[in-house]
Design a protein around this motif. Sequence first.
Motif, mmCIF file in Angstrom:
data_model
loop_
_atom_site.group_PDB
_atom_site.id
_atom_site.type_symbol
_atom_site.label_atom_id
_atom_site.label_comp_id
_atom_site.label_asym_id
_atom_site.label_seq_id
_atom_site.Cartn_x
_atom_site.Cartn_y
_atom_site.Cartn_z
ATOM 1 N N UNK A 62 52.544 1.195 5.063
ATOM 2 C CA UNK A 62 53.399 1.851 4.086
ATOM 3 C C UNK A 62 53.956 0.852 3.079
ATOM 4 N N UNK A 63 54.017 1.301 1.830
ATOM 5 C CA UNK A 63 54.399 0.410 0.747
ATOM 6 C C UNK A 63 55.849 0.569 0.287
ATOM 7 N N UNK A 64 56.372 1.769 0.410
ATOM 8 C CA UNK A 64 57.707 2.048 -0.116
ATOM 9 C C UNK A 64 58.594 2.552 1.020
ATOM 10 N N UNK A 65 59.848 2.084 1.008
ATOM 11 C CA UNK A 65 60.765 2.393 2.091
ATOM 12 C C UNK A 65 62.137 2.788 1.559
ATOM 13 N N UNK A 66 62.771 3.696 2.282
ATOM 14 C CA UNK A 66 64.161 4.011 2.010
ATOM 15 C C UNK A 66 65.066 3.055 2.769
ATOM 16 N N UNK A 81 50.616 14.717 2.000
ATOM 17 C CA UNK A 81 51.045 15.698 1.003
ATOM 18 C C UNK A 81 49.863 16.432 0.391
ATOM 19 N N UNK A 82 48.666 15.877 0.550
ATOM 20 C CA UNK A 82 47.487 16.503 -0.053
ATOM 21 C C UNK A 82 47.018 17.721 0.722
ATOM 22 N N UNK A 83 46.989 17.621 2.059
ATOM 23 C CA UNK A 83 46.471 18.748 2.829
ATOM 24 C C UNK A 83 47.390 19.177 3.969
ATOM 25 N N UNK A 89 53.135 5.955 1.264
ATOM 26 C CA UNK A 89 51.971 5.144 0.961
ATOM 27 C C UNK A 89 50.924 6.020 0.296
ATOM 28 N N UNK A 90 50.132 5.410 -0.557
ATOM 29 C CA UNK A 90 49.062 6.142 -1.220
ATOM 30 C C UNK A 90 47.968 6.452 -0.203
ATOM 31 N N UNK A 91 47.475 7.681 -0.249
ATOM 32 C CA UNK A 91 46.378 8.030 0.638
ATOM 33 C C UNK A 91 46.504 9.437 1.164
ATOM 34 N N UNK A 92 45.436 9.921 1.733
ATOM 35 C CA UNK A 92 45.408 11.290 2.244
ATOM 36 C C UNK A 92 45.362 11.348 3.760
ATOM 37 N N UNK A 93 45.424 10.196 4.414
ATOM 38 C CA UNK A 93 45.455 10.203 5.878
ATOM 39 C C UNK A 93 46.909 10.228 6.346
ATOM 40 N N UNK A 112 54.477 13.388 -4.997
ATOM 41 C CA UNK A 112 53.962 13.339 -3.637
ATOM 42 C C UNK A 112 52.454 13.470 -3.542
ATOM 43 N N UNK A 113 51.862 14.202 -4.467
ATOM 44 C CA UNK A 113 50.438 14.473 -4.365
ATOM 45 C C UNK A 113 49.657 13.169 -4.266
ATOM 46 N N UNK A 114 48.842 13.053 -3.212
ATOM 47 C CA UNK A 114 48.066 11.850 -3.012
ATOM 48 C C UNK A 114 48.754 10.791 -2.178
ATOM 49 N N UNK A 115 49.919 11.119 -1.642
ATOM 50 C CA UNK A 115 50.660 10.184 -0.808
ATOM 51 C C UNK A 115 50.819 10.726 0.604
#
Length: 124
Positions: free
Chosen positions: A111-115, A53-55, A99-103, A29-32
């Motif tokens: 978003x890049x990945x989906x369930x 997940x970062x902050x 999705x990758x990112x901290x926002x 999760x870190x960074x996503x």
Amino acid sequence: EVQLVESGGGLVQAGGSLRLSCAASGFTFDGYAIGWFRQAPGKEREGVSCISSSDGRTYYADSVKGRFTISSDNAKNTVSLQMNSLKPEDTAVYYCAATVGTTTPSSPYEYDYWGQGTQVTVSS
């Protein structure tokens, strides 16, 4: 391989509660940013809530503020959505996405990945 698996959907009466979970594998999760989206029949997919997940920053759609709470357990690679005071208009298929990112993006296009989604039905 990145996988997101939702669970916890079901049928509930108006005013009730459900807790959705999203279990992720294939990445940490870190960074996503992890988001919850929903799509009702005949409507566009809309952002419900997301968390960095970062902050731990969060976003909530106006329609769910004060009723839904998103949380993340980075150690377990899971994100939960606690839904209280459910209304019939909350009825939809709920999807978890990453999705990758901290926002905390609210648009599904970011978003890049989906369930596969889990059905939530709220009866009146």
